[in-house]
Design a protein around this motif. Sequence first.
Motif, PDB file in Angstrom:
ATOM      1  N   GLY A 109       0.784  -1.295   0.049  1.00  0.00           N
ATOM      2  CA  GLY A 109       0.046  -0.142   0.029  1.00  0.00           C
ATOM      3  C   GLY A 109       0.645   1.218   0.034  1.00  0.00           C
ATOM      4  N   ILE A 110       2.248   1.250  -0.121  1.00  0.00           N
ATOM      5  CA  ILE A 110       2.906   2.313  -0.266  1.00  0.00           C
ATOM      6  C   ILE A 110       3.610   2.455  -1.752  1.00  0.00           C
ATOM      7  N   ALA A 111       3.131   3.417  -2.558  1.00  0.00           N
ATOM      8  CA  ALA A 111       3.574   3.641  -3.692  1.00  0.00           C
ATOM      9  C   ALA A 111       4.769   4.578  -3.973  1.00  0.00           C
ATOM     10  N   ILE A 112       5.951   4.089  -4.046  1.00  0.00           N
ATOM     11  CA  ILE A 112       7.045   4.978  -4.225  1.00  0.00           C
ATOM     12  C   ILE A 112       7.083   5.536  -5.987  1.00  0.00           C
ATOM     13  N   LYS A 113       7.049   6.791  -6.153  1.00  0.00           N
ATOM     14  CA  LYS A 113       7.002   6.946  -7.626  1.00  0.00           C
ATOM     15  C   LYS A 113       8.384   7.794  -7.913  1.00  0.00           C
ATOM     16  N   ALA A 240       3.207   7.866  -1.799  1.00  0.00           N
ATOM     17  CA  ALA A 240       1.818   7.939  -1.493  1.00  0.00           C
ATOM     18  C   ALA A 240       1.529   6.716  -0.678  1.00  0.00           C
ATOM     19  N   GLY A 241       0.362   7.013   0.195  1.00  0.00           N
ATOM     20  CA  GLY A 241       0.224   5.614   0.940  1.00  0.00           C
ATOM     21  C   GLY A 241       0.955   5.920   2.277  1.00  0.00           C
ATOM     22  N   SER A 242       1.489   7.101   2.875  1.00  0.00           N
ATOM     23  CA  SER A 242       2.193   7.155   3.853  1.00  0.00           C
ATOM     24  C   SER A 242       1.581   6.681   5.241  1.00  0.00           C
ATOM     25  N   LYS A 243       0.258   6.452   5.442  1.00  0.00           N
ATOM     26  CA  LYS A 243      -0.156   5.623   6.534  1.00  0.00           C
ATOM     27  C   LYS A 243       0.444   4.282   6.944  1.00  0.00           C
ATOM     28  N   ASN A 244       0.664   3.687   5.531  1.00  0.00           N
ATOM     29  CA  ASN A 244       1.016   2.285   5.651  1.00  0.00           C
ATOM     30  C   ASN A 244       2.658   2.495   6.136  1.00  0.00           C
ATOM     31  N   TYR A 292      -7.155  -3.813   4.797  1.00  0.00           N
ATOM     32  CA  TYR A 292      -8.286  -3.355   4.686  1.00  0.00           C
ATOM     33  C   TYR A 292      -8.498  -1.846   4.691  1.00  0.00           C
ATOM     34  N   THR A 293      -7.421  -1.264   5.293  1.00  0.00           N
ATOM     35  CA  THR A 293      -7.450   0.285   5.221  1.00  0.00           C
ATOM     36  C   THR A 293      -6.708   0.993   4.229  1.00  0.00           C
ATOM     37  N   THR A 294      -6.156   0.058   3.296  1.00  0.00           N
ATOM     38  CA  THR A 294      -5.169   0.797   2.362  1.00  0.00           C
ATOM     39  C   THR A 294      -5.879   1.268   1.084  1.00  0.00           C
ATOM     40  N   ASN A 295      -5.673   2.164   0.624  1.00  0.00           N
ATOM     41  CA  ASN A 295      -6.324   2.661  -0.606  1.00  0.00           C
ATOM     42  C   ASN A 295      -6.297   1.563  -1.688  1.00  0.00           C
ATOM     43  N   LYS A 296      -7.196   1.224  -2.194  1.00  0.00           N
ATOM     44  CA  LYS A 296      -7.443   0.122  -3.130  1.00  0.00           C
ATOM     45  C   LYS A 296      -6.643   0.622  -4.630  1.00  0.00           C
ATOM     46  N   GLU A 297      -6.844   1.675  -4.705  1.00  0.00           N
ATOM     47  CA  GLU A 297      -6.314   2.236  -6.008  1.00  0.00           C
ATOM     48  C   GLU A 297      -4.659   2.240  -6.016  1.00  0.00           C
ATOM     49  N   ASN A 302       0.217  -0.580  -7.842  1.00  0.00           N
ATOM     50  CA  ASN A 302       1.568  -1.515  -7.578  1.00  0.00           C
ATOM     51  C   ASN A 302       1.423  -3.046  -8.067  1.00  0.00           C
ATOM     52  N   GLY A 303       0.011  -3.001  -8.567  1.00  0.00           N
ATOM     53  CA  GLY A 303      -0.077  -4.428  -9.314  1.00  0.00           C
ATOM     54  C   GLY A 303      -0.114  -5.489  -8.082  1.00  0.00           C
ATOM     55  N   PHE A 304      -0.537  -5.038  -6.897  1.00  0.00           N
ATOM     56  CA  PHE A 304      -0.653  -6.253  -5.875  1.00  0.00           C
ATOM     57  C   PHE A 304      -1.527  -7.306  -6.115  1.00  0.00           C
ATOM     58  N   SER A 305      -0.846  -8.413  -5.610  1.00  0.00           N
ATOM     59  CA  SER A 305      -1.487  -9.558  -5.652  1.00  0.00           C
ATOM     60  C   SER A 305      -1.176 -10.624  -4.550  1.00  0.00           C
ATOM     61  N   PHE A 306      -1.835 -11.674  -4.221  1.00  0.00           N
ATOM     62  CA  PHE A 306      -1.423 -12.490  -3.381  1.00  0.00           C
ATOM     63  C   PHE A 306      -0.795 -13.788  -3.920  1.00  0.00           C
ATOM     64  N   ALA A 307      -0.863 -13.931  -5.222  1.00  0.00           N
ATOM     65  CA  ALA A 307      -0.012 -15.061  -6.015  1.00  0.00           C
ATOM     66  C   ALA A 307       1.344 -15.197  -5.333  1.00  0.00           C
ATOM     67  N   PRO A 308       2.306 -14.061  -5.401  1.00  0.00           N
ATOM     68  CA  PRO A 308       3.580 -14.222  -5.022  1.00  0.00           C
ATOM     69  C   PRO A 308       3.873 -14.579  -3.716  1.00  0.00           C
TER      70      PRO A 308
END
Length: 466
Positions: A109-113, A240-244, A292-297, A302-308
């Motif tokens: 949930g942390i997006a470093i750009k 982005a996602g600094s609360k994480n 559950y509190t992370t911004n789903k966007e 981040n292309g987040f997936s539980f597969a890895p």
Amino acid sequence: MLPLLSHKPAMDILSNGGHHGIAAASSPMAPPFWLALPFILLLLMIATAPLFFADFWHKHYPKIAILLAAFVMGYYCIVLKNTMKPIEAAAEYIQFMALITALYIATGGIAIKVDARATPLANMILLFLGALSANVIGTTGASMLFIRPYLGLNKGRIKAYHIVFFIFIVSNIGGALTPIGDPPLFLGFLKGVPFKWTLLHNSLPWMVMLLMLLSIFYFFERNNKMALDGNPYQGRISIAGSKNIIWLVMIIGAVFLDPTIFPWLPTINYHGHPISCIRELIMLSIATIAYYTTNKELLLANGFSFAPLNEVCLIFIGIFGTMIPALELIGSFAASEIGKQLITPTTLYWGTGIFSSILDNAPTYLNFVAASMAAQGANIEVVANVQAYAAGGIYPDSVIRLSAIALASVFFGAMTYIGNGPNFMVKAIAEQAGITMPSFGKYIFRFSMPILLPLLFMIWVFFFAL
């Protein structure tokens, strides 16, 4: 890998590495040599199956890993009458997966750009920042935090070597400066090695190794051109996602919640060994809240997936379960009279390194430190002995011996995908992003042996070849 208080388990102790393990009770029977065969078989299958029978492997590897682990653990419990070793391995696996899971979800949930052109310099700076951060949030945390912006920066020009050097630098070598950086170093800290010891004694080899790797990376990069797209780049990094980040800090803090450090923690006493799952419960609770509190966007970006995470979970069931006899046999030999006679800074460096490449580096670290100290009349279970050994002066060559073990356990983790917990996770994330990664064998023969091994040899020549 960030330390779990027992390892890599202790397999970043993994941490996250990856744990410090529960001390093993003396077993009534030693394991036979052939009991290490399931571990060897699993390694061979991980190395060759994706090449020769990929469809079968991808479909059935969970069953194979679980069955091999069950066979070894069942043999210990039923035939050897030793339940402590399987329980220790299970506890270390839970520690490992709790940390990996928590860090993976929190950093997802942390997006470093990185608003910069993908130049060799930009990549080298990002890798260096990742290496530095590994000493604060562990190699596992740094790998999970930096791999996605690294992939984003190189979008359109990403090659397998980008991921391999990321594994070399961020997932392994970077974490050699503090006990937080990698599980074996944290185990040493728990046993009595001063917190600043790694910074004082590992800094020069760390910098030499890092500069050599970045220099070689530059030669790969200079021939990998990126088409000019006309976009104006500001040369800035935004988060982005600094609360994480708060969740991430809490997870790292929870790593230290161990009865070894805080005796007041509630524990279950098993044959004289205190077992506590407070740390793991806190980590998984934080991970659940973070998800559950992370911004789903942000997760989508981040292309987040539980597969890895699922792949790592299943593969390492087999690794943790089958490596029990291998570690025990190595420890027995290292502590034998013949083993003690062979102990020098050189044999400690290469011995620790070779076994840390394919086994859990945290228990490997402890086994070799214990053998090295025992050979000079010191006891690893006595904090004053460990402190004196780390300080030098009383025991001949003790500082250089301890440094050889510490550096080898961290550096050699980059030799294989299973050498450190973050390695396999980074590989899985890269493949999830559509990058074709080298197989287990190709990783070793195309990258580790021709690139990393000569550098490890040079570190030996510069610092340990007495």
